[in-house]
Design an enzyme around this catalytic site. Structure first.
Site, short mmCIF file in Angstrom:
data_model
loop_
_atom_site.label_atom_id
_atom_site.label_comp_id
_atom_site.label_asym_id
_atom_site.label_seq_id
_atom_site.Cartn_x
_atom_site.Cartn_y
_atom_site.Cartn_z
N ASN A 96 0.71 -1.21 -0.12
CA ASN A 96 0.06 0.17 -0.12
C ASN A 96 0.76 1.31 0.10
OD1 ASN A 96 -2.92 -0.45 -0.11
ND2 ASN A 96 -2.53 -1.63 1.93
N ASP A 106 -2.64 2.43 4.87
CA ASP A 106 -3.29 1.92 3.51
C ASP A 106 -2.77 3.00 2.41
OD1 ASP A 106 -5.24 0.87 1.78
OD2 ASP A 106 -6.28 -0.24 3.33
#
Length: 293
Positions: A151, A202
């Site tokens: 990510n 993320d």
């Protein structure tokens, strides 16, 4: 001291995404896009007209980039596929782990050189099953391996620094790059360690001032880090599982954030899986086109 901001934005789309991801925007066409990975859907929204379209895909997909006015490139389970804007036809451009039924694509972003960094991961987040690839002109080069959940792939405005995180480890990595090719030009190092903090790092973008904007999955926030890696602001979001931000609108004045409904308790999280937009005051920066040849 980190400044915390209560959400002052809007719901961009209140259709629930099981796993919203891969938001992006093309100023030329004024088109916003994002994916619902688990439902194999590409969502399209014109920022001016508000026209919406949902494209069903033959396999899971997670990210997209512009190639030219006629084509886009989509990161899918088995590789990168050209997407014809007029007809919707898909054609394979570069295979990535096509024979590995365990993995799918995840986070991805285009470097200023036109190279596409594409991460893969296990469909059930199998440990170290994924990798990150550099793709330019159809040539695929593995640059990092044994990644569980890739990510936060993003790049400094000058293109000389790349970032990524394995959400399973929660340490944002920094690596020097060749600005002309987007390939690593030295060893990676830990840049920001959030392994002891709630939630997981993320998706992320890097703005025009070199600040990193990171969606923190499970914590319901969008974090802003300065170029030195200091957390300088935190924007509260109305959903606990944000996945990735992107600048939208031709002036880039808004930032959208996708979220996920998977594993959420919907009676307690009515906004889970919705897609949001907020104003952050960041200097906007849009991804360049992918260089296919």
């Amino acid at each position: 001291m980190t400044a915390e901001t209560v959400f002052e934005g809007r719901i961009l789309v209140n259709q629930r995404m099981e796993l919203g991801e891969g938001p992006g925007y093309d100023p030329a066409s004024d088109q916003i896009w994002w994916f619902d990975i688990l439902n194999c859907q590409l969502h399209l929204l014109n920022a001016s007209t508000r026209d919406r379209r949902i494209v069903s895909l033959p396999e899971m997909a997670s990210a997209m980039a512009v190639v030219d006015e006629h084509r886009q490139i989509i990161a899918m389970e088995t590789g990168l596929y050209f997407h014809d804007v007029s007809t919707g036809a898909l054609s394979l451009h570069a295979a990535i782990e096509p024979d590995n039924a365990v993995t799918r694509s995840n986070d991805a972003r285009v470097h200023q050189s036109g190279a596409f960094w594409v991460g893969t991961m296990g469909k059930n987040a199998e440990k170290e099953a994924g990798a990150i690839y550099h793709v330019l002109g159809g040539t695929v080069t593995k640059i990092f391996d044994k990644v569980t959940i890739p990510n936060a792939i993003c790049f400094s405005p000058e293109g000389d620094t790349g970032y990524y995180v394995d959400t399973d480890l929660n340490t944002l990595m920094r690596v020097p790059l060749d600005p002309e090719t987007g390939l690593p030009d030295g060893p990676e190092e830990v840049f920001i360690d959030t392994s002891q903090k709630p939630g997981g790092m993320d998706g992320a973008i890097c703005d025009g001032d070199g600040h990193i904007w990171n969606a923190r999955f499970g914590a319901g926030v969008l974090d802003q880090y300065d170029p030195a890696g200091r957390l300088v602001a935190r924007f509260q979001l109305p959903a606990r599982q944000p996945t990735c931000p992107a600048f939208i609108g031709r002036d880039g004045g808004w930032m959208m954030v996708t979220t996920a409904a998977r594993d959420a308790k919907l009676d307690q999280e009515p906004n889970a899986g919705f897609t949001f937009a907020l104003v952050t005051g960041a200097k906007p920066r849009f991804d360049p086109a992918y260089k296919a040849f």
